[in-house]
Design an enzyme around this catalytic site. Structure first.
Site, short mmCIF file in Angstrom:
data_model
loop_
_atom_site.label_atom_id
_atom_site.label_comp_id
_atom_site.label_asym_id
_atom_site.label_seq_id
_atom_site.Cartn_x
_atom_site.Cartn_y
_atom_site.Cartn_z
N PRO A 147 -16.82 18.87 23.56
CA PRO A 147 -15.54 18.49 22.94
C PRO A 147 -15.18 19.45 21.81
CG PRO A 147 -17.05 16.62 23.04
CD PRO A 147 -17.83 17.84 23.40
N GLU A 148 -13.98 19.95 21.84
CA GLU A 148 -13.49 20.77 20.73
C GLU A 148 -12.48 19.94 19.95
OE1 GLU A 148 -13.07 24.78 20.82
OE2 GLU A 148 -14.33 25.15 22.56
N HIS A 159 -28.61 5.26 26.51
CA HIS A 159 -27.90 6.33 25.81
C HIS A 159 -26.85 5.80 24.83
CE1 HIS A 159 -29.82 8.90 28.72
NE2 HIS A 159 -29.23 8.28 29.71
N ARG A 191 -27.01 13.55 25.87
CA ARG A 191 -27.83 14.68 25.43
C ARG A 191 -28.23 14.62 23.97
NH1 ARG A 191 -25.63 20.15 27.89
NH2 ARG A 191 -27.54 20.86 26.87
#
Ligand SMILES: [Zn+2]
Length: 291
Positions: A2-3, A113, A133
């Site tokens: 994500p930016e 998660h 992650r």
């Protein structure tokens, strides 16, 4: 990953599901490097608090609480912030293959998660932070507190001014692209957007920053928010596409004029787009349009 535009889309969409609600319960996974604030301290600091606002600084989401504390969340590589029940299929930004599809979010049950799970006094939908992650971060800053991660951020990329860019570039021999990626100069300009903004401004990414004229800095400082805003606009309509098996991340990629187009013809002049490494990042530019 994500930016800024994806984080901003997330902010716009999750904001209404957080702001004005009083937190009743906090569940977390075990202590890990996701938690810059220990889970036990998170629970103590969050339960009973009401969220007053959700802002963004660079790629950080900052929830302001009624006691002045701030809950800071970074989505890392694969983080997703969402609410199962109130989430429409298009509600979320998620860009990695490990991300849940919108359909999976709607029938979501917290899993291994799901690092943060907020329940609310109103009994309405919970809000989840899920990150496969684990490059995401969760931090609770007490009222008046600060953290180096936030302190060192420069002005937000959407608020970059030509004057500030001009000042930051004086005497600098680094490539202009490296200057744009410097989070102390402007926070949140990612690799794709740096290339696109440089093309739009007609500035070659390898130009020594100190050689930029004032006018070029003005043009560049307008180009950066222009490409980011355009991506934010397309983010909403593109969410559906991100579930594509190839990891396609939305409509903005159809608007890229140089990024990932090495060898293709420039839309403006027909020259071949070139690629090279600048600041260790793949960099794309038109040798004719950019000087
Ligand atoms: Zn060109």
């Amino acid at each position: 990953m994500p930016e800024l535009p994806e984080v901003e889309v997330t902010r716009q969409r999750i904001g209404p599901l957080l702001v004005g609600r009083r937190i009743r319960s906090v569940a977390t996974t075990r202590p890990s490097y996701v938690f810059l604030t220990r889970p036990s301290a998170l629970r103590r600091g969050l339960v009973g608090r009401t969220v007053r606002g959700l802002a963004r600084r660079g790629k950080y989401l900052v929830a302001r609480l009624d006691d002045g504390a701030r809950l800071v969340i970074h989505l890392g590589m694969t983080g997703q912030l969402f609410s199962a029940e109130a989430t429409s299929p298009r509600l979320l930004s998620a860009l990695a293959r490990s991300a849940l599809t919108p359909e999976a979010q709607r029938r979501f049950r917290p899993d291994a998660h799901t690092h943060l799970r907020l329940g609310f006094e109103d009994g309405g939908p919970e809000v989840f932070l899920r990150d496969v992650r684990k490059f995401g971060k969760v931090l609770l800053l007490p009222s008046g507190g600060s953290h180096p991660r936030l302190d060192r951020l420069g002005v937000d990329a959407l608020e970059l001014s030509g004057q500030a860019l001009f000042a930051a570039s004086r005497g600098r021999r680094v490539a202009t692209k490296a200057l744009l990626l410097d989070q102390a100069v402007a926070t949140g300009i990612g690799n794709i957007y740096a290339d696109e903004a440089l093309f739009r401004a007609g500035v070659r990414p390898t130009r020594p920053a100190g050689s930029l004229t004032r006018r070029e800095c003005m043009t560049l400082a307008e180009s950066v928010p222009a490409v980011l805003h355009r991506s934010i606009e397309t983010g909403g309509s593109s969410i559906r596409d991100y579930v594509a098996p190839d990891g396609a991340d939305g409509a903005f990629q159809d608007e890229r004029r140089v990024y990932a187009r090495a060898g293709a013809e420039c839309y403006v002049c027909g020259a071949r787009i070139r690629r090279l490494l600048v600041a260790q990042r793949g960099t794309h530019f038109c040798p004719t349009c950019q000087r």
